[in-house]
Design an enzyme around this catalytic site. Structure first.
Site, PDB file in Angstrom:
ATOM      1  N   GLY A 117       0.830  -1.211   0.000  1.00 35.16           N
ATOM      2  CA  GLY A 117       0.000   0.000   0.000  1.00 35.16           C
ATOM      3  C   GLY A 117       0.857   1.250   0.000  1.00 35.16           C
ATOM      4  O   GLY A 117       2.053   1.186  -0.296  1.00 35.16           O
ATOM      5  N   ASN A 118       0.270   2.378   0.308  1.00 28.33           N
ATOM      6  CA  ASN A 118       1.049   3.612   0.438  1.00 28.33           C
ATOM      7  C   ASN A 118       0.403   4.507   1.487  1.00 28.33           C
ATOM      8  O   ASN A 118      -0.647   4.179   2.035  1.00 28.33           O
ATOM      9  CB  ASN A 118       1.212   4.312  -0.914  1.00 28.33           C
ATOM     10  CG  ASN A 118      -0.121   4.747  -1.497  1.00 28.33           C
ATOM     11  OD1 ASN A 118      -0.821   5.569  -0.915  1.00 28.33           O
ATOM     12  ND2 ASN A 118      -0.495   4.170  -2.644  1.00 28.33           N
ATOM     13  N   HIS A 119       1.050   5.651   1.757  1.00 28.32           N
ATOM     14  CA  HIS A 119       0.633   6.483   2.896  1.00 28.32           C
ATOM     15  C   HIS A 119      -0.521   7.440   2.599  1.00 28.32           C
ATOM     16  O   HIS A 119      -0.848   8.267   3.439  1.00 28.32           O
ATOM     17  CB  HIS A 119       1.826   7.314   3.392  1.00 28.32           C
ATOM     18  CG  HIS A 119       2.863   6.485   4.074  1.00 28.32           C
ATOM     19  ND1 HIS A 119       2.588   5.731   5.183  1.00 28.32           N
ATOM     20  CD2 HIS A 119       4.172   6.282   3.785  1.00 28.32           C
ATOM     21  CE1 HIS A 119       3.678   5.107   5.573  1.00 28.32           C
ATOM     22  NE2 HIS A 119       4.660   5.410   4.727  1.00 28.32           N
TER      23      HIS A 119
END
Ligand code: CTP
Length: 403
Positions: A212-214
């Site tokens: 995923g990412n932030h």
């Protein structure tokens, strides 16, 4: 949430029997998310008590220029009340008050407030059928409409006199619906469909893990709210996020992976007028997702990734009438890279944010952006809240599609 959410509504009550229905009207306005203050004519107090209205509105109710219950008489400032209001709704509006409003008479607090108010004014007449048809009353209606005031017509039915005809104040539910539709109809994006992507995407590795990412999704959600508040019907396609929104014009479509987002976006794009892609879509996904949880049997693990489809570029390739907006998050050669993406992906506008700017990017409540459009205009903004950035963006888009 209704379009009345957050609005400050000043309710002006005059001396008609329908005044008893204003208790429901105050409740409905509050239920729709509005803040309500009440001003009444002195005679209206014979039909409904200020105590009922102040209890429901949670604000003192005023009916005279000074606060008569107070020994140290306090002046009730009609100018402040008028300036406070986003909307002034006179309901019920008697023939007497309508006549005075149309002639500029200000012999009570409600009328002085009317003359001071700068906001849209709605009036819901209530009177006997012969009074409603009288040329003098019809003249008041016309004069007020020419001033830009908005009439909520009375309905037909049995009147307090026992006669049957037009003159019944519109029911509180209908007054609320009337005002909501009137506001919506005048908004710049009314009738437009806006497609927005937000948040991260999660690319599954196995049944329990993902890449995923932030991205928090905050920017996309703020854009969705700004578009809906300008009257657009919004399709918000969002990856996994903690953001919440409740708005009658926003339809949330939750997705997980880049492929899910691609599929959902393409379902809606054909009928879209404006598409704003702010999601942080994964650029790579697993070539093969393990069907069972991967065990830590070896010291290293190699995952084979393949490119995801670029959703924004795919829309640029097929776009017709749509105004297409992309985002670019850059760390170096920002302007050059953003210009390159604008051209390559056939966009109308790109919103550049640089990770070099403090307060810009992921998980912050602020953003510092530069707009680059397809006519070569470059506009750089100061650090602002994401709510303000969303509003700047919508204003820019509206000015472009209106041009
Ligand atoms: N985007 C998209 N689909 C993808 C990747 C990106 O729709 N698979 C969109 C984003 O929502 C954003 C824009 O493309 O509006 C720019 O994304 P960004 O990651 O900054 O640029 P890329 O084109 O992916 O290029 P690079 O990562 O090489 O900078």
């Amino acid at each position: 949430m209704s379009i009345l959410g957050g609005k400050k509504i000043l309710l002006g009550i005059t001396a008609g029997i329908a005044a008893y229905k204003t208790a429901s009207l105050v409740r409905l306005f509050i239920k729709s998310g509005a803040e309500v203050k009440v001003v009444m004519t002195p005679a209206a107090k014979d039909f409904i008590t200020p105590l009922t209205l102040s209890t429901l509105s949670k604000h003192p109710v005023h009916s005279s220029f000074t606060n008569e219950e107070d020994d140290n008489a306090v002046w009730n400032n009609h100018v402040d009340l008028g300036l406070w209001a986003d909307l002034f709704v006179v309901a019920p509006a008697t023939a007497n008050t309508l006549s005075k409003m149309s002639n500029g008479t200000s012999d009570n607090l409600l009328l002085a407030t009317y003359l001071s108010a700068k906001c849209p004014v709605y009036f819901a007449p209530a009177m006997d059928l012969d009074m409603y048809k009288h040329p003098s009353t019809l003249q008041s209606f016309e004069k007020l409409k020419n001033f830009g005031n908005i009439m909520i017509p009375a309905t037909s039915g049995e009147l307090a006199s026992g006669l049957v005809g037009q003159g019944r104040m519109a029911e509180p539910e209908d007054i609320v619906t009337f005002i909501e539709s009137d506001i919506l109809d005048k908004l710049p994006l009314r009738g437009k469909k806006v497609l927005i992507t937000a948040g991260p995407t999660y690319e599954a590795i196995d049944p329990v893990r993902f890449i995923g990412n932030h991205s928090s999704g905050k920017m996309g959600f703020e854009i969705a709210k700004a578009a809906a508040n300008k009257g657009a019907e919004v399709i918000l396609v969002t990856g996994p996020t903690y953001q919440k929104v409740s708005h009658s014009l926003i339809h949330v479509k939750p997705v997980v992976s880049a492929q899910n987002m691609y599929d959902e976006v393409h379902k809606h794009f054909k009928t879209t007028d404006i598409a704003i892609l702010s999601a942080a879509v994964a650029d790579f996904t697993l070539k093969e997702v393990a069907t069972q949880k991967i065990k830590k049997t070896s010291n290293t693990l190699v995952l084979e990734l393949e490119k995801t489809k670029d959703i924004l570029a795919s829309l640029g390739d097929i776009k017709k009438q749509q105004y297409l907006v992309g985002f670019a998050l850059e760390t170096n050669n920002e302007l050059e890279n953003a210009k390159g993406k604008l051209t390559k992906k056939h966009l109308n506008l790109i919103v550049l944010n640089s990770l070099n700017d403090k307060g810009a990017g992921f998980k912050t409540d602020t953003n510092k952006v530069t707009f680059l459009d397809d006519k070569g205009n470059v506009t750089a903004f100061q650090l602002k809240s994401k709510t303000e950035v969303a509003s700047d963006l919508l204003n820019k888009i509206i000015s472009e599609i209106d041009a």
